[in-house]
Motif scaffolding. Structure first.
Motif, PDB file in Angstrom:
ATOM      1  N   ARG A 196       0.858  -1.189   0.000  1.00  0.00           N
ATOM      2  CA  ARG A 196       0.000   0.000   0.000  1.00  0.00           C
ATOM      3  C   ARG A 196       0.887   1.229   0.000  1.00  0.00           C
ATOM      4  N   ASN A 197       0.549   2.164  -0.864  1.00  0.00           N
ATOM      5  CA  ASN A 197       1.349   3.388  -0.926  1.00  0.00           C
ATOM      6  C   ASN A 197       0.909   4.315   0.220  1.00  0.00           C
ATOM      7  N   GLU A 198       1.231   3.904   1.448  1.00  0.00           N
ATOM      8  CA  GLU A 198       0.831   4.682   2.637  1.00  0.00           C
ATOM      9  C   GLU A 198       1.449   6.078   2.558  1.00  0.00           C
ATOM     10  N   ILE A 199       0.664   7.092   2.910  1.00  0.00           N
ATOM     11  CA  ILE A 199       1.155   8.471   2.857  1.00  0.00           C
ATOM     12  C   ILE A 199       2.218   8.689   3.918  1.00  0.00           C
ATOM     13  N   ALA A 200       1.927   8.168   5.100  1.00  0.00           N
ATOM     14  CA  ALA A 200       2.833   8.446   6.208  1.00  0.00           C
ATOM     15  C   ALA A 200       3.206   7.147   6.915  1.00  0.00           C
ATOM     16  N   PRO A 201       4.145   6.372   6.323  1.00  0.00           N
ATOM     17  CA  PRO A 201       4.569   5.157   7.025  1.00  0.00           C
ATOM     18  C   PRO A 201       5.235   5.557   8.336  1.00  0.00           C
ATOM     19  N   ARG A 202       4.937   4.856   9.409  1.00  0.00           N
ATOM     20  CA  ARG A 202       5.557   5.238  10.676  1.00  0.00           C
ATOM     21  C   ARG A 202       5.459   4.126  11.696  1.00  0.00           C
ATOM     22  N   ASN A 203       6.133   4.379  12.836  1.00  0.00           N
ATOM     23  CA  ASN A 203       6.212   3.358  13.881  1.00  0.00           C
ATOM     24  C   ASN A 203       6.723   2.038  13.309  1.00  0.00           C
ATOM     25  N   THR A 204       7.764   2.123  12.564  1.00  0.00           N
ATOM     26  CA  THR A 204       8.430   0.985  11.902  1.00  0.00           C
ATOM     27  C   THR A 204       7.414   0.023  11.288  1.00  0.00           C
ATOM     28  N   LEU A 205       7.293  -1.184  11.862  1.00  0.00           N
ATOM     29  CA  LEU A 205       6.484  -2.221  11.210  1.00  0.00           C
ATOM     30  C   LEU A 205       4.986  -1.980  11.318  1.00  0.00           C
ATOM     31  N   LEU A 206       4.588  -1.024  12.162  1.00  0.00           N
ATOM     32  CA  LEU A 206       3.150  -0.866  12.390  1.00  0.00           C
ATOM     33  C   LEU A 206       2.445  -0.246  11.183  1.00  0.00           C
ATOM     34  N   ARG A 207       3.102   0.633  10.497  1.00  0.00           N
ATOM     35  CA  ARG A 207       2.504   1.158   9.269  1.00  0.00           C
ATOM     36  C   ARG A 207       3.567   1.199   8.185  1.00  0.00           C
ATOM     37  N   ALA A 208       3.602   0.140   7.393  1.00  0.00           N
ATOM     38  CA  ALA A 208       4.621   0.007   6.351  1.00  0.00           C
ATOM     39  C   ALA A 208       3.958   0.065   4.977  1.00  0.00           C
ATOM     40  N   ARG A 209       4.780   0.160   3.937  1.00  0.00           N
ATOM     41  CA  ARG A 209       4.211   0.165   2.581  1.00  0.00           C
ATOM     42  C   ARG A 209       4.174  -1.253   2.002  1.00  0.00           C
ATOM     43  N   GLU A 210       5.108  -2.079   2.446  1.00  0.00           N
ATOM     44  CA  GLU A 210       5.044  -3.512   2.133  1.00  0.00           C
ATOM     45  C   GLU A 210       4.965  -4.223   3.471  1.00  0.00           C
ATOM     46  N   PHE A 211       3.982  -5.063   3.659  1.00  0.00           N
ATOM     47  CA  PHE A 211       3.816  -5.730   4.952  1.00  0.00           C
ATOM     48  C   PHE A 211       3.158  -7.097   4.747  1.00  0.00           C
ATOM     49  N   GLY A 212       3.332  -7.950   5.755  1.00  0.00           N
ATOM     50  CA  GLY A 212       2.783  -9.300   5.640  1.00  0.00           C
ATOM     51  C   GLY A 212       1.366  -9.372   6.194  1.00  0.00           C
ATOM     52  N   GLN A 213       0.569 -10.186   5.568  1.00  0.00           N
ATOM     53  CA  GLN A 213      -0.775 -10.451   6.088  1.00  0.00           C
ATOM     54  C   GLN A 213      -1.010 -11.948   6.190  1.00  0.00           C
ATOM     55  N   MET A 214      -1.802 -12.345   7.171  1.00  0.00           N
ATOM     56  CA  MET A 214      -2.271 -13.734   7.268  1.00  0.00           C
ATOM     57  C   MET A 214      -3.788 -13.598   7.203  1.00  0.00           C
ATOM     58  N   GLU A 215      -4.358 -14.051   6.127  1.00  0.00           N
ATOM     59  CA  GLU A 215      -5.801 -13.832   5.959  1.00  0.00           C
ATOM     60  C   GLU A 215      -6.551 -15.155   5.841  1.00  0.00           C
ATOM     61  N   ILE A 216      -7.737 -15.146   6.404  1.00  0.00           N
ATOM     62  CA  ILE A 216      -8.627 -16.307   6.297  1.00  0.00           C
ATOM     63  C   ILE A 216      -9.990 -15.798   5.854  1.00  0.00           C
ATOM     64  N   GLU A 217     -10.522 -16.416   4.815  1.00  0.00           N
ATOM     65  CA  GLU A 217     -11.876 -16.083   4.371  1.00  0.00           C
ATOM     66  C   GLU A 217     -12.706 -17.350   4.538  1.00  0.00           C
ATOM     67  N   VAL A 218     -13.765 -17.254   5.323  1.00  0.00           N
ATOM     68  CA  VAL A 218     -14.645 -18.421   5.521  1.00  0.00           C
ATOM     69  C   VAL A 218     -15.888 -18.223   4.661  1.00  0.00           C
ATOM     70  N   PHE A 219     -16.094 -19.142   3.718  1.00  0.00           N
ATOM     71  CA  PHE A 219     -17.249 -19.082   2.813  1.00  0.00           C
ATOM     72  C   PHE A 219     -18.358 -19.946   3.406  1.00  0.00           C
ATOM     73  N   PHE A 220     -19.560 -19.408   3.478  1.00  0.00           N
ATOM     74  CA  PHE A 220     -20.634 -20.184   4.103  1.00  0.00           C
ATOM     75  C   PHE A 220     -21.991 -19.821   3.504  1.00  0.00           C
ATOM     76  N   ASN A 221     -22.951 -20.706   3.774  1.00  0.00           N
ATOM     77  CA  ASN A 221     -24.324 -20.455   3.357  1.00  0.00           C
ATOM     78  C   ASN A 221     -24.955 -19.513   4.394  1.00  0.00           C
ATOM     79  N   PRO A 222     -25.396 -18.305   3.974  1.00  0.00           N
ATOM     80  CA  PRO A 222     -25.892 -17.350   4.965  1.00  0.00           C
ATOM     81  C   PRO A 222     -27.084 -17.876   5.768  1.00  0.00           C
ATOM     82  N   LYS A 223     -27.806 -18.838   5.168  1.00  0.00           N
ATOM     83  CA  LYS A 223     -28.954 -19.396   5.914  1.00  0.00           C
ATOM     84  C   LYS A 223     -28.472 -20.272   7.071  1.00  0.00           C
ATOM     85  N   LYS A 224     -27.198 -20.658   7.015  1.00  0.00           N
ATOM     86  CA  LYS A 224     -26.685 -21.580   8.054  1.00  0.00           C
ATOM     87  C   LYS A 224     -25.663 -20.890   8.958  1.00  0.00           C
ATOM     88  N   ILE A 225     -25.757 -19.579   9.071  1.00  0.00           N
ATOM     89  CA  ILE A 225     -24.757 -18.829   9.841  1.00  0.00           C
ATOM     90  C   ILE A 225     -24.778 -19.215  11.330  1.00  0.00           C
TER      91      ILE A 225
END
Ligand code: ATP
Length: 500
Positions: A196-225
């Motif tokens: 992300r082309n962050e305008i103001a990267p700061r606090n070292t790793l807390l706001r970087a322009r290249e950073f790591g993410q661990m993402e999980i997307e759970v796909f489900f039937n909304p009727k069975k939430i």
């Protein structure tokens, strides 16, 4: 432990440091991880993988980092992934308008606030430029944070570095649903870099322009939430929830939170609980955590319900995981743009539908920074002060340091033999034969190595070694031959050091 101390330690021991640091003028917001930092980083991902991805039976993918323009047209990033910025007329520095106001007022500025409203608040609160104290700013305007790359010799194919890892999860969903013999609910996970082309990267790793993410997307039937077979495992587990009405977090078990409609459904409560348990395993104390409910004007426009998982640090509350109920927004958007049918059918059900998605989108670098800053301790022992990092063994860079007391009389060779034996069992070992034993202990303590083994004259006589624990500094005499199993048990919390 103040942030400065962690940054000093990081630089001194090369845990992390600026990218291309030998070149003056390299852009800020890009970080490298040195050998020890990279080990911790990898272990954070491994623990997430074990505790969340594998335990829940999710599928993990590794997607491309550069994706075509159409993807980000469909996802809405090209139209709306923008931050409001202003420029100081005196020194030309560019700032995020919402952050300037939030810092001045100590409050939260909703993401949905218009540029006109932000400009008004800047005037009203007499906001100053943090760099030169000037008070004359340009108009507030929106700045898109996407990083563009032109692919091909003629640059005719506009593409973008992904600003979040999840888009390839949405794109891969139809293929995996068809080919992996799976059913809903289906979780797909990915860890990797986002840009992300962050305008103001700061606090070292807390706001970087290249950073790591661990993402999980759970796909489900909304009727069975509310059909969550393993909900009983968490129903009595307490979450630290801060709803829109609360001023501070309060502990409430998942069952009660769902019954009182504080959390809208069992599926959401279940994954919030799993996330809290996983981040607790990173060593973050429960009392420093909260799930903060986001108001309509603060959450992403596509999200029906959002909880930010935040941790209290000396820099204030830091968001580590965005937890969003994204509905069918992403799959519907990609279906429209790609002209593909992304509906699915569940077994025994005729009606095809677009699954809904609940996501846990976590920052790797932020998690690492926060876990380390909370773990870093100093302690007075008589006239001496020692620094040590109280990292849980599973995310420590090494499980054990192996040290020969001296390099003579066979101790070096014996220590090497022990090192090799431990490595052959898959344990992470740091070998050091240089300097006094006290200095060697201090060096491993400050980067969080939980145990140390010393080979001395008694080892040569009776095959026992000294096993030292980082936090208590207590030492026990144990048989070298028993070390692999003993250390494995200590690493995996099957035994406590005091019970040896
Ligand atoms: P923020 O409000 O702090 O900018 P965000 O709400 O834009 O974050 P998301 O887009 O929801 O963040 O990203 C999910 C997670 O990715 C965040 O919770 C955070 O841990 C991490 N993250 C986001 N932006 C950055 C960044 N610039 N540097 C480091 N980590 C980030």
């Amino acid at each position: 432990m103040p942030k400065e101390d962690l940054v000093n330690l990081a630089l001194r021991r090369s845990l992390f440091y600026s990218a291309a640091e030998i070149y003056a003028g390299s852009p800020s917001g890009f970080w490298e991880f040195g050998p020890v930092g990279e080990k911790i980083r990898r272990k954070i991902i491994d623990l997430w993988r074990k505790e969340l991805v594998e335990r829940e039976g999710f599928l993990e993918i590794f997607g491309a980092q550069i994706l075509p323009e159409a993807v980000f047209k469909a996802s809405g990033h090209l139209a709306s992934f923008a931050d409001p910025i202003v420029q100081c007329k005196k020194c030309n520095a560019t700032h995020r308008a919402d952050q300037l106001i939030a810092e001045k007022t100590n409050g939260i500025v909703p993401e949905s606030m218009s540029t006109e409203e932000l400009a008004k608040l800047i005037k009203q609160h007499d906001v100053q430029c943090p760099k030169c104290k000037g008070k004359d700013f340009t108009e507030v305007r929106k700045f898109n944070m996407m990083m563009k790359v032109d692919i091909g010799a003629t640059g005719q194919q506009p593409c973008y570095l992904r600003p979040e890892t999840c888009q390839s999860i949405f794109l891969d969903f139809p293929r995996l649903f068809k080919t992996m013999r799976v059913q809903l609910p289906l979780g797909i996970a990915q860890s990797g870099s986002s840009f992300r082309n962050e305008i103001a990267p700061r606090n070292t790793l807390l706001r970087a322009r290249e950073f790591g993410q661990m993402e999980i997307e759970v796909f489900f039937n909304p009727k069975k939430i509310n059909e969550v077979p393993r909900f009983s495992e968490v129903e009595n587990y307490k979450l630290n929830l801060q709803t829109l009405k609360d001023k501070s977090p309060r502990a409430m078990n998942c069952k009660e939170a769902v019954e009182k409609k504080i959390i809208s459904a069992k599926l959401i409560a279940y994954y919030l609980a799993r996330a809290q348990q996983c981040w607790h395993a990173f060593g973050i104390p429960i009392e420093k955590m909260r799930f903060r409910q986001l108001a309509d004007d603060e959450k992403a426009f596509y999200s029906r319900e959002s909880w930010d998982f935040e941790v209290e640090t000396e820099l204030g509350w830091v968001e580590l995981i965005a937890c969003n109920y994204r509905t069918d927004y992403d799959l519907a958007g990609h279906a429209k743009e790609s002209k593909q049918d992304l509906k699915v059918k569940e077994e025994g059900c005729e009606e095809a539908f677009i699954p809904h998605v609940f996501e846990l989108s976590a920052g790797i670098d932020r998690t690492l920074f926060v876990a380390l800053s909370l773990a870093l301790k100093t302690e007075k022992r008589g006239p001496e002060e020692r620094t040590f990092m109280e990292l849980p063994p599973r995310i420590a860079p090494y499980l054990v340091g192996v040290f020969p007391l001296m390099k003579k009389d066979g101790m070096l060779e014996k220590a090497q033999e022990i090192e090799e034996e431990l490595v052959s069992y898959g344990l992470d070992v740091f070998f050091d034969e240089v300097g006094s034993i006290g200095k060697r202990y201090a060096r491993v303590d400050e980067v969080g190595v939980p145990f140390a083994v010393t080979v001395d004259y008694d080892t040569m006589k009776d095959g026992t070694v000294t096993l030292r624990e980082r936090d208590s500094m207590e030492q026990k005499r144990v048989k070298a031959a028993e070390l692999p199993l003993l250390l494995w048990k200590l690493q995996n919390n099957k035994i406590k050091f005091k019970d040896i």
